[in-house]
Design a protein around this motif. Structure first.
Motif, PDB file in Angstrom:
ATOM      1  N   LYS A  84      41.061  39.044  42.720  1.00  0.00           N
ATOM      2  CA  LYS A  84      41.591  40.143  41.511  1.00  0.00           C
ATOM      3  C   LYS A  84      40.572  40.029  40.126  1.00  0.00           C
ATOM      4  O   LYS A  84      40.777  41.189  39.584  1.00  0.00           O
ATOM      5  CB  LYS A  84      42.605  39.524  41.095  1.00  0.00           C
ATOM      6  CG  LYS A  84      43.691  39.199  42.121  1.00  0.00           C
ATOM      7  CD  LYS A  84      44.664  38.193  41.629  1.00  0.00           C
ATOM      8  CE  LYS A  84      45.594  37.373  43.509  1.00  0.00           C
ATOM      9  NZ  LYS A  84      46.555  36.845  42.129  1.00  0.00           N
ATOM     10  N   ASN A  85      39.973  39.594  40.198  1.00  0.00           N
ATOM     11  CA  ASN A  85      38.636  39.872  38.636  1.00  0.00           C
ATOM     12  C   ASN A  85      37.849  41.021  38.953  1.00  0.00           C
ATOM     13  O   ASN A  85      37.900  41.819  38.492  1.00  0.00           O
ATOM     14  CB  ASN A  85      38.208  38.447  38.754  1.00  0.00           C
ATOM     15  CG  ASN A  85      38.930  37.480  38.326  1.00  0.00           C
ATOM     16  OD1 ASN A  85      40.138  37.227  37.356  1.00  0.00           O
ATOM     17  ND2 ASN A  85      38.178  35.910  38.874  1.00  0.00           N
ATOM     18  N   TYR A  86      37.138  41.046  40.141  1.00  0.00           N
ATOM     19  CA  TYR A  86      36.048  41.993  40.697  1.00  0.00           C
ATOM     20  C   TYR A  86      37.078  43.689  40.963  1.00  0.00           C
ATOM     21  O   TYR A  86      36.138  44.182  41.551  1.00  0.00           O
ATOM     22  CB  TYR A  86      35.147  41.125  41.385  1.00  0.00           C
ATOM     23  CG  TYR A  86      34.288  40.092  41.006  1.00  0.00           C
ATOM     24  CD1 TYR A  86      33.289  40.616  39.806  1.00  0.00           C
ATOM     25  CD2 TYR A  86      34.567  39.033  40.847  1.00  0.00           C
ATOM     26  CE1 TYR A  86      32.682  39.824  39.444  1.00  0.00           C
ATOM     27  CE2 TYR A  86      33.974  38.185  40.520  1.00  0.00           C
ATOM     28  CZ  TYR A  86      32.743  38.420  39.025  1.00  0.00           C
ATOM     29  OH  TYR A  86      31.971  37.232  39.087  1.00  0.00           O
ATOM     30  N   GLU A  87      38.424  43.271  41.235  1.00  0.00           N
ATOM     31  CA  GLU A  87      39.179  44.547  42.093  1.00  0.00           C
ATOM     32  C   GLU A  87      38.155  44.554  42.874  1.00  0.00           C
ATOM     33  O   GLU A  87      37.964  46.261  43.552  1.00  0.00           O
ATOM     34  CB  GLU A  87      38.636  45.340  40.748  1.00  0.00           C
ATOM     35  CG  GLU A  87      39.687  45.866  39.433  1.00  0.00           C
ATOM     36  CD  GLU A  87      40.099  47.169  39.029  1.00  0.00           C
ATOM     37  OE1 GLU A  87      39.238  47.192  39.140  1.00  0.00           O
ATOM     38  OE2 GLU A  87      40.145  46.970  37.985  1.00  0.00           O
ATOM     39  N   ALA A  88      37.649  43.352  43.853  1.00  0.00           N
ATOM     40  CA  ALA A  88      37.692  43.834  46.116  1.00  0.00           C
ATOM     41  C   ALA A  88      38.475  44.074  46.377  1.00  0.00           C
ATOM     42  O   ALA A  88      39.158  42.814  46.483  1.00  0.00           O
ATOM     43  CB  ALA A  88      36.465  42.697  45.299  1.00  0.00           C
ATOM     44  N   SER A  89      38.144  43.853  47.505  1.00  0.00           N
ATOM     45  CA  SER A  89      39.340  43.816  48.602  1.00  0.00           C
ATOM     46  C   SER A  89      39.291  42.511  49.342  1.00  0.00           C
ATOM     47  O   SER A  89      39.775  41.780  50.943  1.00  0.00           O
ATOM     48  CB  SER A  89      38.814  45.221  49.514  1.00  0.00           C
ATOM     49  OG  SER A  89      38.880  46.707  48.766  1.00  0.00           O
ATOM     50  N   LEU A  90      37.508  42.550  49.535  1.00  0.00           N
ATOM     51  CA  LEU A  90      37.708  41.353  50.896  1.00  0.00           C
ATOM     52  C   LEU A  90      35.964  40.573  50.311  1.00  0.00           C
ATOM     53  O   LEU A  90      34.804  41.680  50.288  1.00  0.00           O
ATOM     54  CB  LEU A  90      37.146  42.283  52.559  1.00  0.00           C
ATOM     55  CG  LEU A  90      36.916  41.162  53.100  1.00  0.00           C
ATOM     56  CD1 LEU A  90      37.732  39.725  53.598  1.00  0.00           C
ATOM     57  CD2 LEU A  90      36.543  41.806  54.576  1.00  0.00           C
ATOM     58  N   LEU A  91      36.684  39.292  49.652  1.00  0.00           N
ATOM     59  CA  LEU A  91      35.229  39.085  49.547  1.00  0.00           C
ATOM     60  C   LEU A  91      34.663  37.678  50.514  1.00  0.00           C
ATOM     61  O   LEU A  91      35.955  36.541  51.139  1.00  0.00           O
ATOM     62  CB  LEU A  91      35.389  38.301  48.843  1.00  0.00           C
ATOM     63  CG  LEU A  91      35.685  39.181  47.165  1.00  0.00           C
ATOM     64  CD1 LEU A  91      35.989  38.354  45.341  1.00  0.00           C
ATOM     65  CD2 LEU A  91      34.578  39.873  47.080  1.00  0.00           C
ATOM     66  N   ILE A  92      33.765  37.142  50.403  1.00  0.00           N
ATOM     67  CA  ILE A  92      33.069  36.048  52.015  1.00  0.00           C
ATOM     68  C   ILE A  92      31.635  34.976  51.312  1.00  0.00           C
ATOM     69  O   ILE A  92      31.524  35.640  49.773  1.00  0.00           O
ATOM     70  CB  ILE A  92      32.831  36.519  53.042  1.00  0.00           C
ATOM     71  CG1 ILE A  92      31.585  37.443  52.878  1.00  0.00           C
ATOM     72  CG2 ILE A  92      34.114  37.440  53.552  1.00  0.00           C
ATOM     73  CD1 ILE A  92      30.343  36.975  54.390  1.00  0.00           C
ATOM     74  N   SER A  93      32.265  33.619  51.085  1.00  0.00           N
ATOM     75  CA  SER A  93      31.357  33.036  51.119  1.00  0.00           C
ATOM     76  C   SER A  93      30.412  33.323  51.380  1.00  0.00           C
ATOM     77  O   SER A  93      29.877  33.755  52.445  1.00  0.00           O
ATOM     78  CB  SER A  93      31.644  31.670  51.184  1.00  0.00           C
ATOM     79  OG  SER A  93      31.607  30.599  52.393  1.00  0.00           O
TER      80      SER A  93
END
Length: 592
Positions: free
Chosen positions: A486-495
């Motif tokens: 939500k903060n980065y307006e990204a669709s898919l984040l992974i570690s």
């Protein structure tokens, strides 16, 4: 072949010549006429002739001769050749000499000198005929004796065969009587010949004399099974065997008063050595127990069929319950716990293993749901989730739980499965949004966070109420990553834990965007954005500025804020909508 020999013996040559001439006239060429001067010469001549395989048939000898008299000579001749006939020819013989010759030499005839030619001729011919007859008689006697010997041998063999036949018949009867089944035999004329004890028990009678083939069913009460009709005689197996056919039947019954005996019958013809049919034999098996067993088996089959139908209904109900339970507790979760059925699950069951955790959530769902009725809310959520679920299961994942509009899914095995599932969810969302736009609804945005690590899967609660759960920092981090979208307006984040476990990270479009400290952990976690699920123009813009952004991040974390700000400004010049670059540019400005 040598001619038979007649020998004349005398001590005077003139007499020998006279005898030879008269005998040649009388006998012609049929006989060989030999002469000998005296007895000793005669004996030598006889031995030579016999040695040369001549047959000496007659010896005519004078009585009064020097050295060896006639009666003594004839005695010696008899010893050498017993079948040779002897005639004594002399004018001075006494009765004693004749008697000795008759006794010791089997003298055939005595003739006085001088002899009459006709008398000599007749006497010699009679002697020769007598010899021939005696020879034939001897040969016939020898043949008869030989035939008697052969006949005696044949009689002995016949007696032995008859004895053996009687013994074999006795053994055969004993064998047939000892058989555990009934045995009945018909002769070639179709009349009963033999019935053993078992068959007598079945028929209630033995051999009935003078019974004809046509009377068999009547005499022995043979009926067709199941109906009160006599069995057709021509179809009886034993009658068919009389025609050279081997036959089997199990549709016969014997009626003994109120008693009915079902039979199975095997019949076969019996031939002699010349191929002539001499008997027909059949065996009779009482199949009362088998018929009863077949009836019971049929009843059992019917009961089993009914039970099977009930079981199928029960299994269908159980399957429906299992399918219903599966919608609440995934089979994959049970499998990881080592169970096949929900019935086996106990409170406190748990297992630890490495998995990838996926969290997804709809952006601004609260505001969206406020515009819908409760019924519309559920319809909307189910429509959305029905599109996301298949994308997860298609990549070997399973949904652990739904949290309102949020999804928590687990993936065992490769981390690629979770990343590919996230990309597939975004692709499904793009199609779904197009339908919403076409229907006049606003498109949806979702955020997906994925982390990989060691998890504890298990059950919590108490005996009357329990639930499945997953406990781990890895779960918390995945949830945190989803919130960062939500903060980065990204669709898919992974570690970076997930990135490190990808088979080939170069297959994906990935960029570094953050280092996050997790509560309770001293080391920061690198966060990466996966661009493969973004719209093409957005993905291309982010890829074009990837190197500038990552250089800016490197400078930022080295606290070279001015240089970092320049890199972020470069990114925003090309892609002013890049929220990550915007955030970091603002942070650098705060540090200057």
């Amino acid at each position: 072949m040598n001619k038979p020999v007649v020998i004349c013996v005398d001590d005077e040559q003139t007499i020998l010549d006279s005898l030879e001439i008269e005998l040649q006239k009388s006998l012609g060429d049929e006989y060989l006429i030999e002469t000998a001067l005296g007895g000793e010469e005669a004996l030598e001549l006889i031995e030579e002739l016999i040695e040369d395989n001549y047959e000496v048939v007659l010896v005519i000898s004078d009585q009064i001769m020097p050295n060896l008299k006639g009666d003594e000579l004839l005695k010696r001749v008899h010893e050498i050749s017993p079948t040779t006939l002897k005639i004594m020819l002399t004018g001075q013989a006494d009765l004693e000499a004749v008697s000795n010759a008759i006794k010791d030499a089997k003298l055939y005839r005595y003739m006085t000198k001088p002899w009459q030619p006709e008398d000599l001729k007749l006497t010699v011919k009679e002697a020769l005929n007598s010899y021939i007859q005696q020879k034939k008689l001897a040969e016939q006697n020898a043949q008869l004796q030989q035939m008697n010997q052969v006949l005696e041998q044949l009689n002995r063999k016949q007696a032995a065969l008859i004895s053996q036949l009687h013994e074999n018949e006795s053994r055969l009867r004993q064998f047939l009587e000892a058989m555990p089944v009934g045995v009945a035999v018909l002769d070639a004329e179709g009349k009963p010949y033999f019935i053993n004890q078992k068959a007598k028990e079945i028929f209630g009678k033995g051999v009935v004399p003078h019974t004809t083939t046509e009377q068999l069913s009547d005499v022995y009460q043979v009926y067709q099974a199941g109906i009160n009709q006599k069995y057709p005689v021509e179809k009886l197996p034993i009658v068919r065997a009389l025609k050279g056919e081997s036959a089997i039947a199990d549709d016969l019954e014997i009626h003994q008063g109120d008693k009915i005996i079902p039979l199975e019958v095997w019949a076969t013809p019996i031939y002699d050595a010349k191929g002539n049919l001499i008997y027909a034999i059949n065996t009779l098996q009482n199949i009362t127990d088998r018929k009863q067993a077949e009836t019971e088996r049929q009843k059992f089959i019917e009961e089993l069929f009914e039970l099977n139908c009930n079981l199928e209904l029960a299994l269908e109900s159980e399957s429906e319950l299992a399918n219903a339970a599966k919608r609440f507790v995934p089979n994959e979760f049970l499998s990881h716990l080592g169970h096949k059925s929900l019935v086996d699950v106990q409170v406190g069951d748990q297992v630890q293993q490495e998995m990838s955790v996926l969290f997804s959530d709809i952006r601004d769902f609260t505001a969206l749901s406020e515009t819908m009725t409760p019924q519309e809310n559920f319809k909307f959520i189910n429509a959305y989730l029905s599109r996301m679920g298949p994308a997860i299961s298609a990549h070997q994942g399973f949904i652990d739980k739904y949290i309102g509009d949020a999804i928590m899914a687990l993936f065992s095995g490769e981390a690629d499965n979770a990343v590919k599932a996230g990309i597939a969810m975004l692709n499904q969302l793009a199609e779904y949004n197009q339908n919403r736009i076409n229907s006049g609804y606003v498109p949806l945005k979702i955020g997906i966070g994925i982390n990989t690590g060691s998890l504890m899967l298990g059950t919590v609660g108490e005996q009357s109420r329990m639930d499945t759960t997953v406990i781990s920092d890895a779960v918390n981090l995945a949830s945190r990553l989803e919130q960062l979208t939500k903060n980065y307006e990204a669709s898919l984040l992974i570690s970076h834990h997930t990135l490190a476990r990808l088979q080939d990270p170069s297959q994906y479009n990935i960029r570094l965007i953050e280092k996050v400290k997790v509560k309770g952990k001293s080391k920061a976690v690198a966060v990466f954005e996966v661009l493969d699920g973004d719209r093409a123009e957005m993905r291309d813009a982010k890829l074009a500025t990837k190197s500038s952004l990552e250089e800016g991040l490197f400078l930022y974390y080295r606290q070279h804020f001015r240089e970092a700000a320049e890199r972020f400004q470069e990114v925003l010049t090309i892609n002013p909508w890049d929220r990550v670059a915007q955030i970091y540019f603002e942070r650098t400005q705060q540090q200057l």
